[in-house]
Design an enzyme around this catalytic site. Structure first.
Site, short mmCIF file in Angstrom:
data_model
loop_
_atom_site.label_atom_id
_atom_site.label_comp_id
_atom_site.label_asym_id
_atom_site.label_seq_id
_atom_site.Cartn_x
_atom_site.Cartn_y
_atom_site.Cartn_z
N LYS A 75 -17.38 -10.53 -5.19
CA LYS A 75 -17.59 -8.95 -5.40
C LYS A 75 -18.24 -8.41 -4.29
CE LYS A 75 -17.27 -6.71 -8.80
NZ LYS A 75 -16.17 -5.64 -9.33
N THR B 263 -21.35 -4.98 -9.25
CA THR B 263 -22.25 -5.79 -10.13
C THR B 263 -23.56 -6.18 -9.40
OG1 THR B 263 -22.36 -7.88 -11.37
CG2 THR B 263 -21.08 -8.08 -9.35
N TYR C 196 -17.97 -15.66 -8.05
CA TYR C 196 -17.75 -14.14 -8.71
C TYR C 196 -18.77 -13.21 -7.91
CZ TYR C 196 -18.70 -10.48 -11.83
OH TYR C 196 -18.81 -9.11 -12.40
N PRO D 94 0.95 -1.25 0.31
CA PRO D 94 -0.02 -0.03 0.05
C PRO D 94 0.70 1.31 -0.11
CG PRO D 94 -0.79 -1.50 1.45
CD PRO D 94 0.43 -2.22 1.02
#
Length: 310
Positions: free
Chosen positions: A146, A117, A142, A60
């Site tokens: 997400k 999504t 998936y 980071p």
């Protein structure tokens, strides 16, 4: 002092993808200096500054230096993919978001727009518009990963360590649609049909909401500047269109006679079921956004960019 007078910049993660490249263009038109970020360079990324960074694998502090040097005030996460393995989904949608949140915690005042999504909600009953009050219940790796990324972002926003908005987008089409998508694969098959080979397409008895990548990019720009911290906003056309109608429209745009393509019935296979229709009223109220591109224009852009005409 000089840095305060520089033009604000926006970093777009996933800049080489279908959505990312449109977001880069939309932000540039809005007056931002754009820094494209992706694991690998692509020729079209030369339209803007570019940094080859695997965010999920980068410390980071190091990535914060890259963003700070570019005077970045907005970060758009348009990364991700429809991976088949749990590990790949975890890497792209959870680990990457975790590293990104650690990065942004070092950069106060940077707005994050996460492109999520609609499939994070999971399947819903046919006929029900999906609004932001639907309780997420995803069923695929998936969609689950997400959603995990979205929740991490919302938690960080609630804790005050980041300023973020999440856009839950429906299926995307339009220019440079990825071949990994259903419509992208249809384009490839229709190009074969143009060479004289008859094509059989398996079409599910399903109705889904699609949004043009350019309209989604405009929603991202609106979210970058709207007072919408900590909110989830659905982005789509607000219309559920049958897959058969979408394919027929694409056949027409391709200039093929109907007999060149044979449609056969197939089972529904989707990240979120056979029905999606986004309720986009919150996007209109909160972001001042509505989709502007008609289906035919999206299909034509998808075909032309695949053919190299755009």
């Amino acid at each position: 002092m000089g840095a305060l007078n520089r033009t604000p910049a926006a970093a777009v993660l996933g800049a080489t993808g279908c959505v990312g490249r449109q977001v880069c263009s939309a932000l540039s038109l809005r007056g931002y200096d754009v820094l494209g970020v992706a694991r690998r360079h692509a020729p079209h990324a030369d339209a803007h500054k570019f940094a080859a960074v695997d965010v999920a694998a980068t410390e980071p502090e190091r990535f914060a230096e890259v963003l700070q040097a570019a005077n970045v005030r907005v970060v758009v996460n348009a990364t991700g993919g429809w991976h088949t393995s749990e590990a790949d989904n975890e890497y792209s949608h959870v680990r990457l978001v975790d590293r990104l949140l650690q990065t942004l915690a070092l950069l106060p005042g940077v707005r994050l727009v996460q492109v999520g999504t609609i499939h994070e909600y999971g399947p819903v009953e046919e006929g029900r518009p999906i609004d932001e009050a639907v309780v997420p219940a995803p069923v695929t790796p998936y969609a689950r990963t997400k959603l995990a990324g979205t929740r991490a972002i919302l938690d960080a926003t609630a804790a005050g360590s980041v300023d973020a908005v999440v856009l839950r987008a429906v299926n995307v089409f339009g220019p440079y649609t990825t071949r990994a998508s259903f419509l992208g694969s249809v384009v490839d098959k229709l190009r074969e049909a143009r060479e004289g080979s008859p094509v059989v397409l398996s079409v599910a008895d399903a109705r889904r909401d699609f949004v043009d990548a350019r309209d989604l990019a405009e929603a991202v720009v609106a979210a970058a500047e709207a007072p919408a911290t900590g909110r989830v906003v659905n982005i789509g056309s607000g219309v559920a269109t049958s897959i058969g109608a979408l394919v027929s429209a694409l056949v027409s745009v391709a200039g093929l006679p109907p007999e060149a393509v044979e449609l056969e019935r197939a089972e529904v296979r989707s990240k979120g079921g056979g029905w999606t229709q986004a309720d986009i009223r919150l996007a209109a109220r909160l972001l001042g956004w509505r989709p502007r591109t008609c289906l035919e224009d999206s299909m034509r852009a998808m075909w032309n960019t695949a053919e190299g005409a755009c």
